[in-house]
Design a protein around this motif. Structure first.
Motif, short mmCIF file in Angstrom:
data_model
loop_
_atom_site.label_atom_id
_atom_site.label_comp_id
_atom_site.label_asym_id
_atom_site.label_seq_id
_atom_site.Cartn_x
_atom_site.Cartn_y
_atom_site.Cartn_z
N SER B 184 -130.69 29.97 65.41
CA SER B 184 -129.34 30.16 65.91
C SER B 184 -128.30 29.83 64.84
CB SER B 184 -129.11 29.28 67.14
OG SER B 184 -127.73 29.28 67.48
N VAL B 186 -125.47 29.17 65.62
CA VAL B 186 -124.57 28.23 66.28
C VAL B 186 -125.11 26.80 66.15
CG1 VAL B 186 -123.58 27.51 68.50
CG2 VAL B 186 -123.74 29.95 67.91
N ASN B 187 -126.40 26.59 66.51
CA ASN B 187 -126.91 25.21 66.53
C ASN B 187 -128.15 24.99 65.68
OD1 ASN B 187 -129.00 26.36 67.97
ND2 ASN B 187 -128.21 25.73 69.96
N THR B 228 -121.11 40.84 71.12
CA THR B 228 -120.37 39.60 71.37
C THR B 228 -121.28 38.53 71.97
OG1 THR B 228 -118.37 40.87 71.77
CG2 THR B 228 -118.39 38.62 72.63
N LYS B 229 -122.13 38.96 72.89
CA LYS B 229 -123.06 38.02 73.52
C LYS B 229 -124.02 37.43 72.47
CE LYS B 229 -125.35 36.20 77.03
NZ LYS B 229 -124.81 35.02 77.72
N VAL B 231 -123.43 37.05 69.34
CA VAL B 231 -122.67 36.10 68.50
C VAL B 231 -122.57 34.76 69.22
CG1 VAL B 231 -120.40 35.59 67.50
CG2 VAL B 231 -121.39 37.89 67.26
N GLU B 232 -122.30 34.80 70.52
CA GLU B 232 -122.21 33.54 71.29
C GLU B 232 -123.53 32.78 71.26
OE1 GLU B 232 -118.98 35.27 74.52
OE2 GLU B 232 -121.02 34.84 75.16
N MET B 233 -124.65 33.51 71.29
CA MET B 233 -125.98 32.88 71.30
C MET B 233 -126.40 32.41 69.91
SD MET B 233 -127.90 35.75 73.64
CE MET B 233 -129.55 35.14 73.37
N GLY B 234 -125.71 32.89 68.89
CA GLY B 234 -126.12 32.56 67.52
C GLY B 234 -127.18 33.50 66.97
N THR B 237 -124.00 36.71 63.56
CA THR B 237 -122.89 35.89 63.09
C THR B 237 -121.57 36.62 63.36
OG1 THR B 237 -123.07 36.88 60.91
CG2 THR B 237 -124.27 34.83 61.28
N GLN B 238 -120.53 35.83 63.36
CA GLN B 238 -119.19 36.40 63.52
C GLN B 238 -118.86 37.16 62.24
OE1 GLN B 238 -117.12 35.43 66.44
NE2 GLN B 238 -116.15 37.32 65.78
#
Lengths: 279, 247
Positions: B184, B186-187, B228-229, B231-234, B237-238
């Motif tokens: 991810s 994100v994390n 978009t989903k 990107v939210e999950m990682g 990437t943005q």
């Protein structure tokens, strides 16, 4: 990051990633295997960054193949230099051995023939590695289970000749000396002081495995009493040398490794009173 | 390096890779002062190293190989190392990079091996790479380094969990599935997900791949939503620029 490199450290192992940053116990410094961090990201990279906030970290490699036949891997050495710079490593240590031939990695630390040709060859490569890494190299005396054909020097004389020819330091692994002495029918204390101990800038202590007729240097058990005695004798003669507890197989909870580190520190206190106050 | 040292390394390579015996190496180099048996121990050590590394990387393959036939795991390890000499694996785990490919080669040569082995090996491998690949720039999706899309013919993730918990877990019936395995953005945790058709289209667009007709017909808004989903999950990437805005 702590400035001083002295006392007793432990290896940073992924089995302890969850515990190491939480521990309240004394850890003087950490040692990493750089092969696990050069051009590798993810969790290991994040944990290293966090550890650097708290401890001095040094790099102890296993694959540069200081005595090997293949050309030095310049790409890897550039990555290793970046890592050593990042952690502000005072030196780089690796083993006096080879680990690859014709690009094939054997995933082990293999002994060279103890002879003049291998001395000259290894010394040239150690100097080249020190040049690439812009810092001193320490060579570690390895465990050997057989003397290679073509050897005419004793192991201690071989390590001494290489260290003098390359003008490098020594990472003195006391358990390796003990295993070698037992496996080759020699006196451990005699073998210890046949090494160029005056050049020792770091000590390794570890446990081993008894398998049939051999002691295997598997770093998977507590340090044995005979090795502790050799360690004490070394410090009494050489003074305080930064010491690492190695535990790489059947790795126990962090506290058990730190118990071994405490014991090493207690011996350092007894053998070298006042070492903590020395600059 | 002088000739005698060159000869030493040439003979040792042959010994360590199991292409000659210790006695044969000693005939070329002279005797080991420690005796032939101790000299030969180095071949044993190296064989153990390859076995251990592959066992740790591919635990489920060892379980299934042993279930298939006693001794098959050892044959696979030795055959693999001989066919794919471990070059360039300074990180020992890199030894496993072509293990799935080797298992496919063996299956094609003799039908003893089930196809699920190579799919499991591929899954183990991409999981390892996703966990350890070098940190990637914030606007780089890291396909084939941090993010992998694979079509399997078995429900591999579920079977992997089952066989990890129980060596006797039954091999499932074939059931094609598409898996996205990613670390991810994100994390930093490694996760899997099964993409929808719109998600697949979003992943293809990120790689500037041509869309097959069935995906090309999807509503652009749905594809953008899937992006978009992700990107939210990682998973993705943005992006700093709109897709297609760069020359």
């Amino acid at each position: 990051m702590a400035d001083e490199f002295k006392g007793v450290g432990i290896g940073l192992r992924h089995e302890h990633f969850d515990e190491i940053l939480e521990t309240k116990r004394r850890v003087d410094w950490l040692e990493i295997v750089p092969e696990n961090y050069v051009d590798i990201g993810g969790r290991a990279s994040r944990i290293l960054d966090a550890c650097l906030e708290r401890w001095r970290v040094i790099a102890h490699g296993v694959s540069v193949s200081l005595g090997g036949p293949d050309p030095l891997d310049e790409d890897y050495l550039r990555g290793l230099l970046r890592l050593c710079d990042k952690i502000e490593a005072p030196f780089y240590s690796d083993h006096l051995c080879y680990s690859a031939i014709d690009g094939i990695e054997f995933l082990d630390l293999l002994p060279l023939p103890f002879n003049d040709e291998a001395v000259e060859h290894s010394a040239q490569r150690i100097e080249a590695v020190a040049d690439r890494l812009e810092r001193q190299v320490l060579v570690e005396n390895i465990t050997y289970y057989a003397t290679m054909p073509g050897s005419h020097l004793q192991p201690g004389a071989f390590v001494t000749a290489v260290a003098e020819a390359a003008d490098c330091g020594l990472l003195l692994d006391v358990n390796n000396v003990y295993c070698n002495a037992k496996n080759h029918g020699r006196d451990p204390m005699t073998m210890l002081f046949e090494l160029p101990w005056e050049r020792a800038k770091q000590v390794h202590l570890a446990g081993h495995l008894e398998e049939g007729p051999r002691l295997l240097d598997n770093h998977g058990a507590p340090v044995v009493d005979e090795v502790w005695a050799m360690y004490r004798a070394l410090l009494e003669k050489a003074g305080p040398i930064p010491t690492l507890i190695e535990w790489d197989t059947d790795i126990p909870a962090l506290d058990r490794v730190l118990d071994e580190a405490d014991r090493a520190r207690a011996i350092m206190d007894e053998a070298c009173p006042g070492w903590e106050r020395e600059p | 390096m002088n000739a005698s040292l060159q000869a030493f390394f040439a003979e040792m390579e042959s010994l360590l890779m199991g292409r000659q015996t210790a006695l044969e190496a000693e005939q070329a180099l002279g005797p080991s002062p420690s005796g032939t048996q101790n000299f030969a121990f180095y071949r044993t050590l190296i064989d153990r190293n390859y076995h251990k590394t592959l066992r740790l990387l591919f635990p489920s393959i060892k379980v299934l190989a042993q279930r298939t036939r006693e001794g098959l795991w050892t044959e696979l390890v030795r055959g693999f190392v001989a066919a794919h000499p471990p070059r360039g694996c300074r990180d020992p785990n890199r030894l496993g990079a072509t293990f799935s490919e080797y298992l496919a080669e063996v299956r094609e040569a003799k039908s003893e091996l089930p196809q699920i082995l190579e799919e499991l090996a591929e899954y183990h491998w991409i999981d390892y790479v996703a966990r350890t690949s070098t940190n990637i720039a914030d606007d780089d999706d890291g396909f084939e380094r941090r993010l992998f899309i694979r079509q399997f013919s078995y429900p591999i993730p579920a079977f992997m969990r089952a066989v990890t918990a129980d060596d006797a877990a039954e091999v499932p019936e074939p059931q094609p599935m598409l898996v996205v395995l990613y670390r991810s953005a994100v994390n930093g945790l490694v996760r899997i997900t099964q993409p929808t058709a719109a998600g697949l289209a979003a992943l293809a667009k990120r790689q500037a791949l041509p869309l097959p007709p069935a995906l090309a017909e999807l509503d652009e808004a749905h594809v953008a939503l899937a992006d978009t989903k992700f990107v939210e999950m990682g998973v993705l990437t943005q992006q700093s620029t709109e897709p297609g805005a760069e020359d």
